[in-house]
Design a protein around this motif. Structure first.
Motif: not given
Length: 308
Positions: A105-110, A149-151, A169-171
């Protein structure tokens, strides 16, 4: 060989499928989407990657049929992975893999569960987002977190620029976590959903500028929907204006008693906003045509122009 049934699309899908292959994961079945001809394809092609590697890729209208679930189960996968696939998977799919179903998922969950997480993070003025790998459960983006992973989101970053950071970051997250998942040593932590947020999808009409907001909020909307996305817009004197690129300007407003308003000055276009700050407009179009200092349509001739 470790195997996975994979659901993938967009740039995150391309990068993560490529990472699975690089780490020797077999993909007996790959679900993706037919490209929408009306959508700007700023991202890589899962289809091209599948063709390059001879993968069995399918693009059903829905993967949640008994026939597709049975075909997935017949492959006896160790994992299911979902990488920016646009459909929710039914609970029956989540029971198929031996070692779990996971999603990127493309965020820093939650934070920013749900649709369009990059766009929503920019709209809300966040300075950070990222990519999260988590187990899938029936509720969207709610399963236990494996890694993230944060960006950074810089002041003038557009959604495209942040999306590419998130894809990288997903990779990284998948590359780091996959060996532990395969070995059965990956840990996970339940998400505290009370500390997060859920957002729905965005539509082109959501790019309409609310001039009751201050300069920073308008700037954040502009960059959150800047091309290749539909763009932020307003309507003035029967003309549809699109603000495609802006900057927060250090100078005071020129017309303090008339905010919000639009005008040209010293070879550039500006918007004085209600909070006493102004925006410099680097790219402005009127009914789709670029507006410059020397290309002013009649609808914008008398300045300053009241916005709202």
């Amino acid at each position: 060989m470790t195997s996975a049934v994979v659901f993938a699309y967009s740039e995150v899908g391309v990068r993560c499928v490529r990472e699975l292959l690089a780490q020797g994961v077999g993909i007996p079945l790959l679900f993706s989407h037919v490209d929408d001809p009306n959508e700007n394809h700023w991202f890589g092609s899962v289809r091209q990657l599948a063709e390059m590697h001879g993968l069995n890729m399918v693009t059903p209208d829905s993967p949640n049929t008994a026939a597709w679930i049975a075909q997935g189960a017949a492959a006896k996968p160790d994992f299911i992975f979902s990488f920016y696939y646009r459909y929710m998977l039914d609970q029956a799919w989540l029971a198929v893999p031996r070692h779990g179903a996971l999603n990127i998922h493309g965020s820093l969950l939650p934070k920013y569960r749900g649709r369009a997480p990059v766009h929503w993070a920019i709209i809300h003025g966040e300075s950070m987002t990222g990519a999260s790998l988590h187990y899938m459960v029936e509720k969207p983006d709610a399963g236990a977190l494996v890694d993230q992973e944060a960006v950074p989101i810089l002041e003038n970053d557009t959604a495209l620029e942040v999306s590419m950071k998130v894809a990288a970051a997903a990779e990284t997250v998948l590359r780091r976590s996959l060996p532990k998942l395969i070995a059965g040593t990956a840990s996970s932590q339940p998400l505290d959903l009370t500390q997060g947020s859920y957002f729905g999808r965005r539509r082109p009409e959501d790019g309409r500028i609310d001039w009751r907001c201050g300069a920073r909020a308008v700037h954040d909307l502009v960059r959150a929907v800047a091309p290749p996305f539909p763009g932020a817009f307003t309507e003035l004197n029967g003309c549809r204006l699109a603000l495609l690129e802006t900057r927060l300007d250090a100078h005071p407003v020129k017309y303090p008693g008339r905010t919000p308003c639009l005008y040209s000055s010293d070879g550039a276009w500006y918007a004085d906003c209600v909070d006493g700050r102004r925006l410099k407009i680097l790219q402005l179009t009127a009914d789709g045509a670029p507006v410059g200092q020397n290309t002013v349509p009649p609808a914008l001739a008398q300045q300053p122009l009241a916005l709202g």
